[in-house]
Design a protein around this motif. Structure first.
Motif, PDB file in Angstrom:
ATOM      1  N   MET A   1     -40.316 -28.256 -71.717  1.00  0.00           N
ATOM      2  CA  MET A   1     -41.260 -29.307 -71.703  1.00  0.00           C
ATOM      3  C   MET A   1     -40.630 -30.169 -70.324  1.00  0.00           C
ATOM      4  N   ALA A   2     -39.386 -30.317 -70.038  1.00  0.00           N
ATOM      5  CA  ALA A   2     -38.935 -31.162 -69.015  1.00  0.00           C
ATOM      6  C   ALA A   2     -39.337 -30.448 -67.596  1.00  0.00           C
ATOM      7  N   THR A   3     -39.409 -29.126 -67.582  1.00  0.00           N
ATOM      8  CA  THR A   3     -39.763 -28.453 -66.450  1.00  0.00           C
ATOM      9  C   THR A   3     -41.169 -28.855 -66.273  1.00  0.00           C
ATOM     10  N   VAL A   4     -42.146 -29.083 -67.023  1.00  0.00           N
ATOM     11  CA  VAL A   4     -43.169 -29.377 -66.731  1.00  0.00           C
ATOM     12  C   VAL A   4     -43.449 -30.900 -66.292  1.00  0.00           C
ATOM     13  N   TRP A   5     -42.652 -31.636 -66.769  1.00  0.00           N
ATOM     14  CA  TRP A   5     -42.861 -33.184 -66.509  1.00  0.00           C
ATOM     15  C   TRP A   5     -42.262 -33.276 -65.022  1.00  0.00           C
ATOM     16  N   PHE A   6     -41.215 -32.535 -64.857  1.00  0.00           N
ATOM     17  CA  PHE A   6     -40.518 -32.611 -63.360  1.00  0.00           C
ATOM     18  C   PHE A   6     -41.676 -32.053 -62.485  1.00  0.00           C
ATOM     19  N   THR A   7     -42.415 -30.871 -62.768  1.00  0.00           N
ATOM     20  CA  THR A   7     -43.640 -30.248 -61.760  1.00  0.00           C
ATOM     21  C   THR A   7     -44.484 -31.409 -61.622  1.00  0.00           C
ATOM     22  N   VAL A   8     -45.086 -32.286 -62.713  1.00  0.00           N
ATOM     23  CA  VAL A   8     -45.943 -33.622 -62.484  1.00  0.00           C
ATOM     24  C   VAL A   8     -45.398 -34.497 -61.469  1.00  0.00           C
ATOM     25  N   LEU A   9     -44.134 -34.720 -61.514  1.00  0.00           N
ATOM     26  CA  LEU A   9     -43.518 -35.627 -60.972  1.00  0.00           C
ATOM     27  C   LEU A   9     -43.545 -35.298 -59.468  1.00  0.00           C
ATOM     28  N   VAL A  10     -43.079 -33.866 -59.063  1.00  0.00           N
ATOM     29  CA  VAL A  10     -43.138 -33.421 -57.814  1.00  0.00           C
ATOM     30  C   VAL A  10     -44.434 -33.290 -57.290  1.00  0.00           C
ATOM     31  N   LEU A  11     -45.549 -33.059 -57.920  1.00  0.00           N
ATOM     32  CA  LEU A  11     -46.917 -32.921 -57.526  1.00  0.00           C
ATOM     33  C   LEU A  11     -47.246 -34.457 -57.110  1.00  0.00           C
ATOM     34  N   ALA A  12     -46.964 -35.528 -58.178  1.00  0.00           N
ATOM     35  CA  ALA A  12     -47.309 -36.748 -57.785  1.00  0.00           C
ATOM     36  C   ALA A  12     -46.631 -37.431 -56.628  1.00  0.00           C
ATOM     37  N   THR A  13     -45.470 -36.753 -56.202  1.00  0.00           N
ATOM     38  CA  THR A  13     -44.815 -37.157 -54.872  1.00  0.00           C
ATOM     39  C   THR A  13     -45.671 -36.476 -53.875  1.00  0.00           C
ATOM     40  N   GLY A  14     -45.993 -35.146 -54.089  1.00  0.00           N
ATOM     41  CA  GLY A  14     -46.650 -34.541 -52.936  1.00  0.00           C
ATOM     42  C   GLY A  14     -48.054 -35.275 -52.613  1.00  0.00           C
ATOM     43  N   VAL A  15     -48.654 -35.896 -53.875  1.00  0.00           N
ATOM     44  CA  VAL A  15     -50.017 -36.763 -53.415  1.00  0.00           C
ATOM     45  C   VAL A  15     -49.649 -37.933 -52.919  1.00  0.00           C
ATOM     46  N   GLU A  16     -48.408 -38.616 -53.134  1.00  0.00           N
ATOM     47  CA  GLU A  16     -48.070 -39.971 -52.708  1.00  0.00           C
ATOM     48  C   GLU A  16     -47.614 -39.578 -50.803  1.00  0.00           C
ATOM     49  N   ARG A  17     -47.453 -38.427 -50.742  1.00  0.00           N
ATOM     50  CA  ARG A  17     -47.052 -38.213 -49.393  1.00  0.00           C
ATOM     51  C   ARG A  17     -48.558 -37.947 -48.532  1.00  0.00           C
ATOM     52  N   LEU A  59     -39.166 -27.392 -56.820  1.00  0.00           N
ATOM     53  CA  LEU A  59     -40.139 -26.745 -57.664  1.00  0.00           C
ATOM     54  C   LEU A  59     -39.748 -25.301 -58.066  1.00  0.00           C
ATOM     55  N   ALA A  60     -39.491 -24.452 -56.768  1.00  0.00           N
ATOM     56  CA  ALA A  60     -38.857 -23.269 -57.043  1.00  0.00           C
ATOM     57  C   ALA A  60     -37.506 -23.039 -57.529  1.00  0.00           C
ATOM     58  N   GLU A  61     -36.713 -23.990 -57.207  1.00  0.00           N
ATOM     59  CA  GLU A  61     -35.311 -23.799 -57.693  1.00  0.00           C
ATOM     60  C   GLU A  61     -35.219 -23.975 -59.148  1.00  0.00           C
ATOM     61  N   VAL A  62     -36.127 -25.061 -59.644  1.00  0.00           N
ATOM     62  CA  VAL A  62     -36.241 -25.210 -61.062  1.00  0.00           C
ATOM     63  C   VAL A  62     -36.818 -24.366 -61.791  1.00  0.00           C
ATOM     64  N   TRP A  63     -37.804 -23.697 -61.264  1.00  0.00           N
ATOM     65  CA  TRP A  63     -38.583 -22.576 -62.079  1.00  0.00           C
ATOM     66  C   TRP A  63     -37.956 -21.273 -62.048  1.00  0.00           C
ATOM     67  N   LEU A  64     -37.667 -21.055 -60.696  1.00  0.00           N
ATOM     68  CA  LEU A  64     -37.046 -19.605 -60.502  1.00  0.00           C
ATOM     69  C   LEU A  64     -35.632 -19.387 -60.909  1.00  0.00           C
ATOM     70  N   LEU A  65     -34.742 -20.532 -60.875  1.00  0.00           N
ATOM     71  CA  LEU A  65     -33.408 -20.451 -61.434  1.00  0.00           C
ATOM     72  C   LEU A  65     -33.260 -20.987 -62.837  1.00  0.00           C
ATOM     73  N   ASP A  66     -34.282 -21.408 -63.360  1.00  0.00           N
ATOM     74  CA  ASP A  66     -34.160 -21.919 -64.583  1.00  0.00           C
ATOM     75  C   ASP A  66     -33.187 -23.122 -64.994  1.00  0.00           C
ATOM     76  N   ARG A  67     -33.250 -24.033 -63.934  1.00  0.00           N
ATOM     77  CA  ARG A  67     -32.362 -25.096 -63.713  1.00  0.00           C
ATOM     78  C   ARG A  67     -32.555 -26.110 -65.051  1.00  0.00           C
ATOM     79  N   PRO A  68     -31.522 -26.555 -65.746  1.00  0.00           N
ATOM     80  CA  PRO A  68     -31.719 -27.343 -66.921  1.00  0.00           C
ATOM     81  C   PRO A  68     -32.147 -28.843 -66.458  1.00  0.00           C
ATOM     82  N   PHE A  69     -32.602 -29.429 -67.438  1.00  0.00           N
ATOM     83  CA  PHE A  69     -32.802 -31.037 -67.556  1.00  0.00           C
ATOM     84  C   PHE A  69     -31.662 -31.548 -67.925  1.00  0.00           C
ATOM     85  N   LEU A  70     -30.669 -32.235 -67.327  1.00  0.00           N
ATOM     86  CA  LEU A  70     -29.390 -32.798 -67.925  1.00  0.00           C
ATOM     87  C   LEU A  70     -29.701 -34.295 -67.887  1.00  0.00           C
TER      88      LEU A  70
END
Length: 178
Positions: A1-17, A59-70
């Motif tokens: 679930m954290a990965t989805v929230w991180f994706t939302v954060l990154v996409l929101a940052t993209g919208v901000e850009r 996003l790619a690193e988190v999704w493809l390398l299965d990075r954990p949320f610490l």
């Protein structure tokens, strides 16, 4: 679930850009209408690619390398990333119409001495904010490779091209001493 929230954060940052680009385009038109001169067009595509790469890479690193949320790392980095957004808009507000994603200087227009630009010892606060955000945003979800790659490439781009270009343009356009 954290990965989805991180994706939302990154996409929101993209919208901000994208919002930034709209503001930048409006400010560029204002500057050009007043005789603004653009410098450093050669490095601008690299900056766009680098900043896009930060978002895509995280996003790619988190999704493809299965990075954990610490939590011990992610929550402080989220706070820092969000503070960077506040800082970014403090910069935009401080510079007003003079803020731009490109180097466009209106000859004879005095430099802003408001907000984060009122302290002469704090050179280029926007670039400091970008550098901090480039570490914090990926580390929200332990995308450490993206954080390192962005930091190194951003330093090369800023120190080797962008800041020297901006300094030369501002010096050349400075109002004559009274």
């Amino acid at each position: 679930m954290a990965t989805v929230w991180f994706t939302v954060l990154v996409l929101a940052t993209g919208v901000e850009r994208i919002v930034e680009l709209v503001i930048s385009k409006r400010n560029a038109a204002w500057a050009f209408a007043r005789g603004g001169v653009e410098s450093g067009t050669g490095h601008f595509p690299a900056m766009v690619a680098l900043h896009t790469g930060l978002l895509v890479g995280a996003l790619a690193e988190v999704w493809l390398l299965d990075r954990p949320f610490l939590p011990w790392l992610g929550w402080p980095m989220l706070a820092i990333a969000l503070l960077c957004q506040v800082g970014r808009y403090a910069v935009i507000g401080s510079l007003g119409r003079q803020w731009n994603t490109r180097v466009i200087v209106v000859p004879g227009l005095p430099l802003s001495r408001r907000g984060l630009y009122r302290w002469p010892w704090l050179r280029h606060p926007n670039y400091w904010i970008v550098a901090i955000e480039g570490v914090a945003l990926p580390l929200v979800h332990t995308a450490w490779i993206t954080a390192i790659v962005f930091t190194v490439l951003n330093a090369v781009l800023l120190l080797g091209f962008r800041i020297p270009t901006e300094e030369r343009a501002l010096k050349a356009a400075a109002p004559a001493p009274a």
